[in-house]
Design an enzyme around this catalytic site. Structure first.
Site, PDB file in Angstrom:
ATOM      1  N   TYR A 147       0.824  -1.210   0.000  1.00  0.00           N
ATOM      2  CA  TYR A 147       0.000   0.000   0.000  1.00  0.00           C
ATOM      3  C   TYR A 147       0.864   1.267   0.000  1.00  0.00           C
ATOM      4  CZ  TYR A 147      -4.017  -2.982   1.173  1.00  0.00           C
ATOM      5  OH  TYR A 147      -4.996  -3.943   1.172  1.00  0.00           O
ATOM      6  N   LYS A 197       3.746 -15.258   1.962  1.00  0.00           N
ATOM      7  CA  LYS A 197       3.757 -16.051   0.727  1.00  0.00           C
ATOM      8  C   LYS A 197       5.229 -16.287   0.388  1.00  0.00           C
ATOM      9  CE  LYS A 197       0.945 -16.981  -2.073  1.00  0.00           C
ATOM     10  NZ  LYS A 197       0.387 -18.358  -2.304  1.00  0.00           N
ATOM     11  N   ASP A 229      -2.626 -18.076   1.766  1.00  0.00           N
ATOM     12  CA  ASP A 229      -3.802 -18.720   1.175  1.00  0.00           C
ATOM     13  C   ASP A 229      -4.295 -19.862   2.061  1.00  0.00           C
ATOM     14  OD1 ASP A 229      -1.332 -19.746   0.471  1.00  0.00           O
ATOM     15  OD2 ASP A 229      -1.852 -20.222  -1.600  1.00  0.00           O
ATOM     16  N   ASP A 253      -5.204  -7.143   5.790  1.00  0.00           N
ATOM     17  CA  ASP A 253      -6.421  -6.465   5.339  1.00  0.00           C
ATOM     18  C   ASP A 253      -7.447  -7.505   4.861  1.00  0.00           C
ATOM     19  OD1 ASP A 253      -8.103  -4.419   4.694  1.00  0.00           O
ATOM     20  OD2 ASP A 253      -6.955  -3.666   3.004  1.00  0.00           O
ATOM     21  N   ASP A 257     -11.056  -9.094   7.050  1.00  0.00           N
ATOM     22  CA  ASP A 257     -12.424  -8.990   6.524  1.00  0.00           C
ATOM     23  C   ASP A 257     -13.066 -10.376   6.479  1.00  0.00           C
ATOM     24  OD1 ASP A 257     -12.258  -6.210   6.073  1.00  0.00           O
ATOM     25  OD2 ASP A 257     -13.457  -6.390   4.244  1.00  0.00           O
TER      26      ASP A 257
END
Ligand code: NAD
Length: 362
Positions: A147, A197, A229, A253, A257
């Protein structure tokens, strides 16, 4: 209890931000009245509301007020009217919220996912996955990663438009957030799952190396490195295996959620964005929810629980935090629900009514 007044910068922002923040304030005032704590609130503009009023998403006044406060109590920013402004730095999140977090040095976002017993049926998962209580703490890195990385641009290459985002992390940034996660785990069940990852990303390989090295200083805490994942899948398969989940900005993030649905709604999850130099920025994890804004039907519980986190971390008042949590639990046990967490037979109430009910219980 402290005899001084806590200076709170209040930044409601846009959309439901202006509806939920007053509910949090009601609850802070109720705690203040019970415990004899004074809060000095000063409201300021941020996000789309600030763009409309003064032309920028983070006015200088708002920034200096925030820097000088003991804590910042934040609603949410954004909306269709401003989300495509150019340049990107004029938009509510990248131009308002992100630089505010950065300026406050709030590199650690603490996001507890706690499922209230009476809301198990509102969860997207089968009740048996949650029974006996679910209590996960996400520790999300907040001021680095993709970001913030530069370059972030578009280029024309061989007649094609190419968009570039850069993910970059220093060992310093990873080390400080890792320490935060291990320290939190030490006060809890002593388990950290660090998400990355590392199979495909260089930043993730450094992340894993540094986190594993930091873990050596916490022999009482168990570290598991997990691919992001897989973590997404495990959260749905067996969420109770988790205690603290440490994640970078992007994975944190997305996964929080997802985890919000374990708790029944995005409207249930609070967060604290903290660092070393300032008391922190306290914000529910959801956005400005333009689809329900202006209808007094948003769920204010995320914001009310955010106020509880502010009491704990910025106001040295863990008793007030416990008071708020118990009041929320009692209101939910009595069957009151906002529409997002409504179940058959419950009493559906508005955003402001939910705020009143929790404040009365306090
Ligand atoms: P959102 O979180 O605003 O909403 C997603 C869905 O969840 C919507 O259906 C919404 O109605 C529902 N929801 C969210 N909070 C709720 C609450 N308290 N009670 C009941 N339902 C709730 O995400 P979005 O729709 O992707 O984004 C809307 C705007 O918010 C965009 O402009 C986005 O940039 C911004 N945003 C801001 C923040 C922030 O300020 N921290 C975070 C995320 C998104």
């Amino acid at each position: 209890m402290s005899s001084r007044a806590y200076k709170i910068a209040v930044l409601p922002g846009d959309g439901i931000g202006v509806e939920i923040v007053p509910q949090g304030i009601k609850c802070l005032d109720a705690v203040g009245a019970r415990l004899g704590i004074a809060f000095e609130y000063t409201e300021a503009l941020v996000g789309g509301a600030a763009i409309d009023a003064v032309g920028v998403p983070l006015p200088d006044d708002t920034l200096s007020l925030s820097m000088q406060s003991d804590a910042v109590f934040f609603g949410a920013v954004g909306g269709a009217k401003w989300d495509n402004l150019q340049p990107v730095s004029m938009r509510p999140e990248p131009g308002g919220l992100f630089p505010l977090r950065k300026a406050l040095g709030a590199y650690a976002n603490l996001r507890p996912v706690v499922v209230f017993e009476s809301l198990i049926s509102a969860s997207s998962l089968k009740p048996d996955r949650m029974e006996g209580g679910l209590d996960i703490l996400f520790v999300r890195e907040l001021t680095g990663g993709i970001y913030f990385g530069k370059p972030k641009e578009r280029r024309e290459v061989d007649g094609e438009t190419v968009a570039i985002d850069t993910c970059s992390y220093s060992d310093f940034e990873i080390r400080r957030i890792a320490h935060m996660a291990f320290l939190q785990a030490r006060r809890r069940r002593g388990i950290v799952h660090s998400v990355d990852k590392a199979n495909v990303m260089e930043t993730s390989r450094l992340w894993r190396e540094v986190v594993t090295e930091v873990a050596e200083q916490y022999p009482d805490v168990t570290l598991t490195n997990m691919l992001a994942d897989n973590c997404g899948m495990q959260l749905l398969r067996d969420p109770k295996q988790f205690d603290v989940i440490l994640a970078d900005n992007l994975f944190g993030d997305l996964l929080t959620d997802e985890a919000a649905m374990l708790a029944g709604s995005l409207g249930m999850l609070p967060s604290a964005s903290v660092g070393e130099q300032h008391g922190g920025l306290y914000e529910p994890i959801h956005g400005s929810a333009p689809d329900i804004a202006g209808q007094d039907k948003a769920n204010p519980i995320a914001t009310i629980l955010t106020a509880a986190m502010m009491l704990r971390y910025a106001c040295e008042c863990p008793d007030g935090a416990v008071m708020i949590r118990s009041a929320v639990e009692s209101v939910l046990d009595d069957g009151y629900r906002t529409v997002d967490i409504a179940t058959p037979g419950c009493d559906v109430v508005s955003c402001s009514k939910m705020g009143d009910l929790v404040a009365q219980r306090i």
